[in-house]
Scaffold this motif. Structure first.
Motif, PDB file in Angstrom:
ATOM      1  N   GLU A  96       0.900  -1.084   0.069  1.00 50.78           N
ATOM      2  CA  GLU A  96      -0.010  -0.063   0.120  1.00 50.78           C
ATOM      3  C   GLU A  96       0.780   1.280   0.032  1.00 50.78           C
ATOM      4  O   GLU A  96       0.643   2.147  -0.709  1.00 50.78           O
ATOM      5  CB  GLU A  96      -1.066   0.114   1.348  1.00 50.78           C
ATOM      6  N   ARG A  97       1.894   1.400   0.863  1.00 49.98           N
ATOM      7  CA  ARG A  97       2.841   2.526   0.832  1.00 49.98           C
ATOM      8  C   ARG A  97       3.648   2.607  -0.545  1.00 49.98           C
ATOM      9  O   ARG A  97       3.727   3.807  -0.780  1.00 49.98           O
ATOM     10  CB  ARG A  97       3.641   2.388   2.003  1.00 49.98           C
ATOM     11  N   SER A  98       4.032   1.356  -1.069  1.00 48.14           N
ATOM     12  CA  SER A  98       4.589   1.631  -2.378  1.00 48.14           C
ATOM     13  C   SER A  98       3.565   1.964  -3.321  1.00 48.14           C
ATOM     14  O   SER A  98       3.940   2.923  -4.213  1.00 48.14           O
ATOM     15  CB  SER A  98       5.094   0.175  -2.828  1.00 48.14           C
ATOM     16  N   ARG A  99       2.641   1.714  -3.326  1.00 50.26           N
ATOM     17  CA  ARG A  99       1.440   2.281  -4.457  1.00 50.26           C
ATOM     18  C   ARG A  99       1.220   3.840  -4.099  1.00 50.26           C
ATOM     19  O   ARG A  99       1.119   4.683  -5.022  1.00 50.26           O
ATOM     20  CB  ARG A  99       0.145   1.587  -4.333  1.00 50.26           C
ATOM     21  N   ARG A 100       1.230   4.239  -2.809  1.00 48.61           N
ATOM     22  CA  ARG A 100       1.204   5.581  -2.514  1.00 48.61           C
ATOM     23  C   ARG A 100       2.338   6.379  -3.214  1.00 48.61           C
ATOM     24  O   ARG A 100       2.293   7.780  -3.699  1.00 48.61           O
ATOM     25  CB  ARG A 100       1.103   5.909  -1.177  1.00 48.61           C
ATOM     26  N   VAL A 101       3.572   5.904  -3.066  1.00 51.94           N
ATOM     27  CA  VAL A 101       4.724   6.587  -3.438  1.00 51.94           C
ATOM     28  C   VAL A 101       4.616   6.633  -5.182  1.00 51.94           C
ATOM     29  O   VAL A 101       4.921   7.458  -5.730  1.00 51.94           O
ATOM     30  CB  VAL A 101       6.005   5.656  -3.101  1.00 51.94           C
ATOM     31  N   GLN A 102       4.470   5.427  -5.732  1.00 50.28           N
ATOM     32  CA  GLN A 102       4.044   5.312  -7.308  1.00 50.28           C
ATOM     33  C   GLN A 102       3.005   6.420  -7.613  1.00 50.28           C
ATOM     34  O   GLN A 102       3.391   7.366  -8.601  1.00 50.28           O
ATOM     35  CB  GLN A 102       3.618   4.127  -7.521  1.00 50.28           C
ATOM     36  N   CYS A 103       2.039   6.608  -6.887  1.00 51.20           N
ATOM     37  CA  CYS A 103       1.072   7.889  -7.342  1.00 51.20           C
ATOM     38  C   CYS A 103       1.441   9.268  -7.119  1.00 51.20           C
ATOM     39  O   CYS A 103       1.405   9.796  -7.852  1.00 51.20           O
ATOM     40  CB  CYS A 103      -0.326   7.419  -6.609  1.00 51.20           C
ATOM     41  N   ALA A 104       2.004   9.261  -6.042  1.00 49.68           N
ATOM     42  CA  ALA A 104       2.961  10.515  -5.887  1.00 49.68           C
ATOM     43  C   ALA A 104       3.774  10.957  -6.936  1.00 49.68           C
ATOM     44  O   ALA A 104       4.091  12.061  -7.362  1.00 49.68           O
ATOM     45  CB  ALA A 104       3.547  10.748  -4.260  1.00 49.68           C
ATOM     46  N   ASN A 105       4.713   9.956  -7.419  1.00 51.31           N
ATOM     47  CA  ASN A 105       5.756  10.141  -8.350  1.00 51.31           C
ATOM     48  C   ASN A 105       4.997  10.666  -9.629  1.00 51.31           C
ATOM     49  O   ASN A 105       5.469  11.299 -10.423  1.00 51.31           O
ATOM     50  CB  ASN A 105       6.612   9.045  -8.482  1.00 51.31           C
ATOM     51  N   LYS A 106       3.861  10.034 -10.052  1.00 51.20           N
ATOM     52  CA  LYS A 106       3.170  10.609 -11.354  1.00 51.20           C
ATOM     53  C   LYS A 106       3.043  11.981 -11.279  1.00 51.20           C
ATOM     54  O   LYS A 106       3.201  12.788 -12.380  1.00 51.20           O
ATOM     55  CB  LYS A 106       1.928   9.730 -11.481  1.00 51.20           C
ATOM     56  N   LEU A 107       2.793  12.638 -10.132  1.00 48.97           N
ATOM     57  CA  LEU A 107       2.521  13.887  -9.897  1.00 48.97           C
ATOM     58  C   LEU A 107       3.812  14.913  -9.664  1.00 48.97           C
ATOM     59  O   LEU A 107       3.862  15.849 -10.256  1.00 48.97           O
ATOM     60  CB  LEU A 107       1.705  14.407  -8.749  1.00 48.97           C
ATOM     61  N   ARG A 164      11.192  13.539  -7.301  1.00 44.61           N
ATOM     62  CA  ARG A 164      11.008  11.939  -6.862  1.00 44.61           C
ATOM     63  C   ARG A 164      11.000  11.601  -5.410  1.00 44.61           C
ATOM     64  O   ARG A 164      11.590  12.108  -4.790  1.00 44.61           O
ATOM     65  CB  ARG A 164      12.214  11.095  -7.526  1.00 44.61           C
ATOM     66  N   LEU A 165       9.962  10.741  -5.275  1.00 43.51           N
ATOM     67  CA  LEU A 165       9.629  10.529  -3.817  1.00 43.51           C
ATOM     68  C   LEU A 165      10.143   8.853  -3.541  1.00 43.51           C
ATOM     69  O   LEU A 165       9.903   8.062  -4.730  1.00 43.51           O
ATOM     70  CB  LEU A 165       8.336  10.474  -3.519  1.00 43.51           C
ATOM     71  N   ARG A 166      10.567   8.638  -2.520  1.00 42.99           N
ATOM     72  CA  ARG A 166      11.000   7.237  -2.220  1.00 42.99           C
ATOM     73  C   ARG A 166      10.572   6.945  -0.789  1.00 42.99           C
ATOM     74  O   ARG A 166      10.834   7.984  -0.070  1.00 42.99           O
ATOM     75  CB  ARG A 166      12.655   7.014  -2.369  1.00 42.99           C
ATOM     76  N   ASP A 167      10.530   5.560  -0.512  1.00 47.16           N
ATOM     77  CA  ASP A 167      10.208   5.339   0.756  1.00 47.16           C
ATOM     78  C   ASP A 167      11.503   5.257   1.402  1.00 47.16           C
ATOM     79  O   ASP A 167      12.464   4.672   1.117  1.00 47.16           O
ATOM     80  CB  ASP A 167       9.453   3.807   0.563  1.00 47.16           C
ATOM     81  N   TRP A 168      11.504   5.445   2.932  1.00 42.52           N
ATOM     82  CA  TRP A 168      12.516   5.257   3.718  1.00 42.52           C
ATOM     83  C   TRP A 168      12.408   4.517   4.963  1.00 42.52           C
ATOM     84  O   TRP A 168      11.819   5.103   5.815  1.00 42.52           O
ATOM     85  CB  TRP A 168      13.118   7.036   4.112  1.00 42.52           C
ATOM     86  N   GLN A 169      12.612   3.202   4.567  1.00 45.32           N
ATOM     87  CA  GLN A 169      12.721   2.280   5.799  1.00 45.32           C
ATOM     88  C   GLN A 169      11.085   2.047   6.128  1.00 45.32           C
ATOM     89  O   GLN A 169      10.980   1.858   7.445  1.00 45.32           O
ATOM     90  CB  GLN A 169      13.504   2.642   6.994  1.00 45.32           C
TER      91      GLN A 169
END
Length: 109
Positions: free
Chosen positions: A36-47, A54-59
């Motif tokens: 779920e968190r990964s999907r949020r990052v993917q959606c944010a990166n489209k914007l 670029r947004l990445r998850d950190w731990q």
């Protein structure tokens, strides 16, 4: 929310998936919360690509927001994303910008 509720409410944000069933997420499994968190990052990166970011998850506890030049900000949760994006770019970042929406529609995203 008032400041007191923010302090007493803990560090969880409504955009985060947590382990308590029915709270923020219907996913009690750690792997599903991570997806779920990964999907949020993917959606944010489209914007964010519209602004050169670029947004990445950190731990699983925060996010790293980076510019094309390598400048990076730690984002505690997604509610702070646009504030940090504006700090990195030095300009207003509006997720409802008509040019951004037109670009997303043209790409089919």
């Amino acid at each position: 929310m008032c400041a007191l509720c923010g302090v007493l409410g803990g560090s969880d944000h409504w955009t985060d998936a947590i382990a308590r069933p029915g709270v923020f997420s219907r996913n009690p499994e750690a792997a599903e919360r991570r997806r779920e968190r990964s999907r949020r990052v993917q959606c944010a990166n489209k914007l964010l690509t519209f602004y050169g970011l670029r947004l990445r998850d950190w731990q699983g506890s925060a996010f790293l927001l980076s510019s094309a030049t390598g400048k990076t900000e730690i984002v505690d949760h997604l509610a702070h994303l646009w504030i940090k994006a504006e700090r990195l770019t030095g300009r207003k970042c509006d997720p409802l910008d008509p040019a951004l929406i037109a670009r997303l529609e043209a790409s089919g995203d």
